[in-house]
Design an enzyme around this catalytic site. Sequence first.
Site, PDB file in Angstrom:
ATOM      1  N   GLY A 153       0.749  -1.175  -0.078  1.00 31.80           N
ATOM      2  CA  GLY A 153       0.121  -0.111   0.021  1.00 31.80           C
ATOM      3  C   GLY A 153       0.790   1.116   0.168  1.00 31.80           C
ATOM      4  O   GLY A 153       2.070   1.214   0.382  1.00 31.80           O
ATOM      5  N   CYS A 154       0.117   2.280  -0.514  1.00 27.62           N
ATOM      6  CA  CYS A 154       0.892   3.789  -0.385  1.00 27.62           C
ATOM      7  C   CYS A 154       1.492   4.210   0.818  1.00 27.62           C
ATOM      8  O   CYS A 154       2.683   4.413   1.000  1.00 27.62           O
ATOM      9  CB  CYS A 154      -0.022   4.677  -0.767  1.00 27.62           C
ATOM     10  SG  CYS A 154      -1.416   4.925  -0.271  1.00 27.62           S
ATOM     11  N   TYR A 155       0.666   4.406   1.959  1.00 30.06           N
ATOM     12  CA  TYR A 155       1.266   4.637   3.235  1.00 30.06           C
ATOM     13  C   TYR A 155       2.353   3.732   3.898  1.00 30.06           C
ATOM     14  O   TYR A 155       3.268   3.833   4.365  1.00 30.06           O
ATOM     15  CB  TYR A 155       0.090   4.940   4.327  1.00 30.06           C
ATOM     16  CG  TYR A 155      -0.821   5.987   4.209  1.00 30.06           C
ATOM     17  CD1 TYR A 155      -0.284   7.420   4.350  1.00 30.06           C
ATOM     18  CD2 TYR A 155      -2.115   5.996   3.996  1.00 30.06           C
ATOM     19  CE1 TYR A 155      -1.101   8.439   4.354  1.00 30.06           C
ATOM     20  CE2 TYR A 155      -2.681   7.235   3.904  1.00 30.06           C
ATOM     21  CZ  TYR A 155      -2.348   8.465   4.105  1.00 30.06           C
ATOM     22  OH  TYR A 155      -2.943   9.485   4.013  1.00 30.06           O
ATOM     23  N   ALA A 158       5.800   3.944   2.244  1.00 31.33           N
ATOM     24  CA  ALA A 158       6.398   5.323   2.532  1.00 31.33           C
ATOM     25  C   ALA A 158       6.950   5.126   4.077  1.00 31.33           C
ATOM     26  O   ALA A 158       8.019   5.499   4.756  1.00 31.33           O
ATOM     27  CB  ALA A 158       5.646   6.581   2.692  1.00 31.33           C
TER      28      ALA A 158
END
EC number: 1.2.1.38
Length: 334
Positions: A153-155, A158
């Site tokens: 996933g994106c979060y 990061a």
Amino acid sequence: MLKTTIIGASGYTGAELALMVHKHPELTLSGLYVSANSVDAGKSIAQLHGKLAGLVEMPVQVLLDVEQVAKDADVVFLATAHEVSHDLAPIFLANNCQVFDLSGAYRVQSEGFYQQFYGFEHQHGDWLAEAAYGLAEWNQNAILNSQLIAVAGCYPTASQLAIKPLLVAGLVDKSQWPVINAVSGVSGAGRKASMTNSFCEVSLQPYGVFTHRHQPEIAAHLDCDVIFTPHLGNFKRGILATITLKLAAGVTAEQVAQAFEQAYHNKPAVRLQTNTLPSIQNVEFTPFCDIGWKVQGEHIIVVSAIDNLLKGASSQAMQCLNIHYGFDELTALV
């Protein structure tokens, strides 16, 4: 040439993938599909996303005969809702397609996880167990050898890229949970209009406090509890994560720098910043994750920045494809 099909092609990540497939020397675009109730069906993808004009003019079709589409594809990207990916992936896999799923449907092996955080009971535990977690810098062997890649996933991308080197090197005091504060642009909410992502309504605000489904994804793959608070920002794209960790006793700034350098010295999609802290401006429209940090006493603040639609979704999926097939990691991405 690998025949490549994109399901959920009319969304932001689908459009990014279509452009990457067009640019990739080893791929050919074999189909763009959406669900039967999509208002985008029948339109050219360039009509939906003007930046593709003159590059990718293929029409977006309704996905009717999944078996037939599977027979005409070597590679399938699923840029679809979690429940849709859950149902479609096994069909494509059974037809010997290589599947890259950008949803959360196959990311976490934990009893009750999908019922609690996604609202459905997972029916394909065999494939869930087989799936490689697509955090490209850390799971290369699994990505290389698996038929199903569950793109991170994106979060979580990061966050994990910023934290994992310190955990692996044993530099973190895990008794104090890492605290992740992350802000995403509104494109993370998807292309469909709503009051939530209407630009005139968006302010900088937290959401999903203690309940966001990315928290257990991060914790599961770090093997470390975390406090994760996502925020919605009034900008289009990008994620900035600011993470506070307590260092283990006696850890020095030099050890921290060495841990990051050792983790990423040969990882082309991660850029370490030793003299400044990352910003979204420097990563938007790129496949990179920028990471910087500051140490003071027993604490460290690590900052990471990615483009949520690229390193947080489509370019990471393509990076995983490149790893799986032995292509240069950044092929079609830079």
